[in-house]
Design an enzyme around this catalytic site. Structure first.
Site, short mmCIF file in Angstrom:
data_model
loop_
_atom_site.label_atom_id
_atom_site.label_comp_id
_atom_site.label_asym_id
_atom_site.label_seq_id
_atom_site.Cartn_x
_atom_site.Cartn_y
_atom_site.Cartn_z
N PRO A 129 49.95 66.78 115.88
CA PRO A 129 50.98 65.74 115.90
C PRO A 129 50.70 64.62 116.91
CG PRO A 129 52.00 67.89 115.73
CD PRO A 129 50.54 68.13 115.94
N ALA A 131 47.48 64.10 118.25
CA ALA A 131 46.04 63.85 118.32
C ALA A 131 45.47 63.74 116.93
CB ALA A 131 45.34 64.97 119.09
N SER A 133 42.86 60.70 115.27
CA SER A 133 41.45 60.34 115.40
C SER A 133 40.89 60.71 116.77
CB SER A 133 41.29 58.83 115.17
OG SER A 133 41.63 58.48 113.85
N GLU A 247 30.56 64.60 105.73
CA GLU A 247 31.97 64.56 105.30
C GLU A 247 32.38 63.13 104.97
OE1 GLU A 247 36.44 65.13 107.21
OE2 GLU A 247 34.73 66.08 108.19
N GLN A 341 47.25 44.64 89.86
CA GLN A 341 47.72 43.28 89.61
C GLN A 341 47.40 42.83 88.18
OE1 GLN A 341 49.47 41.75 91.90
NE2 GLN A 341 49.81 39.81 90.81
N LEU A 342 46.23 43.18 87.70
CA LEU A 342 45.84 42.78 86.35
C LEU A 342 46.66 43.50 85.28
CD1 LEU A 342 41.98 42.58 86.79
CD2 LEU A 342 43.48 40.70 86.17
N GLY A 344 49.80 43.93 85.58
CA GLY A 344 51.16 43.37 85.61
C GLY A 344 52.20 44.46 85.86
N GLY A 368 39.36 61.58 107.56
CA GLY A 368 37.93 61.61 107.87
C GLY A 368 37.52 60.59 108.91
N THR A 370 39.60 56.88 110.55
CA THR A 370 40.13 55.63 110.02
C THR A 370 39.06 54.54 109.98
OG1 THR A 370 40.81 54.81 112.19
CG2 THR A 370 42.41 56.17 110.97
#
Length: 384
Positions: A129, A131, A133, A247, A341-342, A344, A368, A370
């Site tokens: 919670p 810790a 990255s 990874e 977006q394409l 719609g 994995g 950020t």
């Protein structure tokens, strides 16, 4: 652009992966999505198809190959399929190598056969919670109950965002075993399903990937025998850093393969969908967008393939993997957003795959390591 990284053996294996997806995953997809968890039988079925443990030693039922291209084929096909399924990349690419490379002979006999068959599900518990990255901020502790190398360890702490946390039978727990030793004070301890004091917290309600069980884990005076220390005491941080490049490449492979399939389906949608008396793909703006996406995917695939060859040759560096991870996941996020977006208004409907891809893929720039952490790794390598 033709990809040269795979040979006929890998493509034959690809057919096996596709057969497994069609026979074992597709028929159960709706059920698992509704139940918010994949049934354990999916792992056993993967073991029977040879999709688990192919990179484990033959004497324990594995395939005995170290060719990471087989891992990549599974990652690609699972991502392209876009259906709920077992966390095979976690099992094969992330956690499996810890057991294969760090287990002693006794541990291999005890654990590897079940891992290879899919009957034993594995997970790794790093994130806490407070810790994420910053692994150096881990507070979960393990203290010896007595003196001597054979003394049990008593584990206390909590972990969160643990993939396969509900299903897992063996959890590789990153714990602080020497609070005064800094990075040299961490060890890896294997906590087993039924150990007293080990409890599962809530199954986390995620934005996407609903069928993948991600949970909190709690350890209250869990007694772990010294025989369950994985690797060397005090070398846990080093063991983690050794496996992180592959990874992260695995995440990059999955991200770009999934985005390529989303793009492919969007091209077809752009051909079929009509507006103002013509297909929406015939409008120059939309055609340019799809052309840009195609180019970005092609270029990224070529870099990933070079990194994949680096794994095969034993030359992939942490910096190269960091570049692949952040670039591929950010590119995938950009491409999939453009595909929404394409589409719609239909792109906002969960009955369309593009909407599911949008929420399922969002985690890729986060787990994995950020994007920001990846850039920090690269920047430090520049001497900045």
């Amino acid at each position: 652009m033709k990809r040269l990284i795979y040979d006929a053996e890998h493509e034959a294996f690809r057919d096996t992966v596709r057969g497994y997806i069609e026979s074992e995953l597709v028929p159960n997809a709706e059920k698992w999505e509704a139940e918010r968890i994949v049934d354990r039988s999916a792992y056993v079925a993967a073991g029977k198809h040879g999709l688990i443990g192919f990179n484990m030693p033959e004497e324990y039922g594995g395939g005995g190959t170290d060719d990471f291209r087989f891992n990549a084929v599974i990652d690609e096909e699972m991502s392209k399929a876009g259906v709920p399924g077992p966390a095979l990349s976690l099992h094969n690419d992330v956690v499996g190598p810890y057991f294969k490379d760090l287990s002693n002979d006794e541990q291999k006999k005890r654990w590897l056969p079940g891992i290879v068959s899919g009957e034993t599900i594995i997970a790794v518990a790093m994130t806490e919670p407070g810790a994420g990255s910053d692994l150096a901020g881990i507070r979960t502790s393990a203290v010896r109950d007595g003196s001597g190398a054979d003394a049990d360890w008593i584990v206390n702490g909590s972990k969160t965002f643990i993939s396969s946390g509900i299903n897992a039978d063996l959890v590789v727990v990153v714990a602080r075993t020497d609070p005064e030793a800094g990075h040299k004070g961490f060890s890896l301890l294997v906590v087993e399903r039924d150990m007293p004091g080990f409890t599962r917290g809530r199954k986390l309600d995620k934005m996407g990937l609903h069928a993948q069980d991600t949970s909190e884990l709690h350890f209250e005076n869990v007694r772990v025998p010294s025989a369950n220390v994985l690797g060397k005491e005090g070398r846990g941080f080093y063991h983690l850093m050794t496996n992180l490049p592959s990874e992260r490449l695995s995440i990059a492979i999955s991200a770009i393969a999934g985005a390529r399939e989303t793009w492919r389906q969007t091209v077809q949608y752009a051909k079929d969908r009509k507006a103002f008396g013509q297909s929406i793909g015939s409008f120059q703006h939309n055609r340019f967008l799809l052309a840009e996406m195609d180019t970005e995917l092609d270029v990224t695939e070529q870099y990933i393939d070079r990194c994949l060859q680096g794994v095969v040759d034993g030359e992939l560096t942490a910096v190269e993997a960091a570049k692949a991870k952040w670039w591929a996941t950010e590119t995938a996020k950009k491409v999939i957003d453009g595909c929404v977006q394409l589409h719609g208004g239909y792109g906002y409907m969960m009955e369309y795959r593009v909407a599911r891809d949008y929420v399922d893929s969002r985690i890729q720039t986060i787990f994995g390591g950020t994007t920001e952490i990846m850039k920090e790794i690269i920047g430090r390598d520049l001497g900045l």
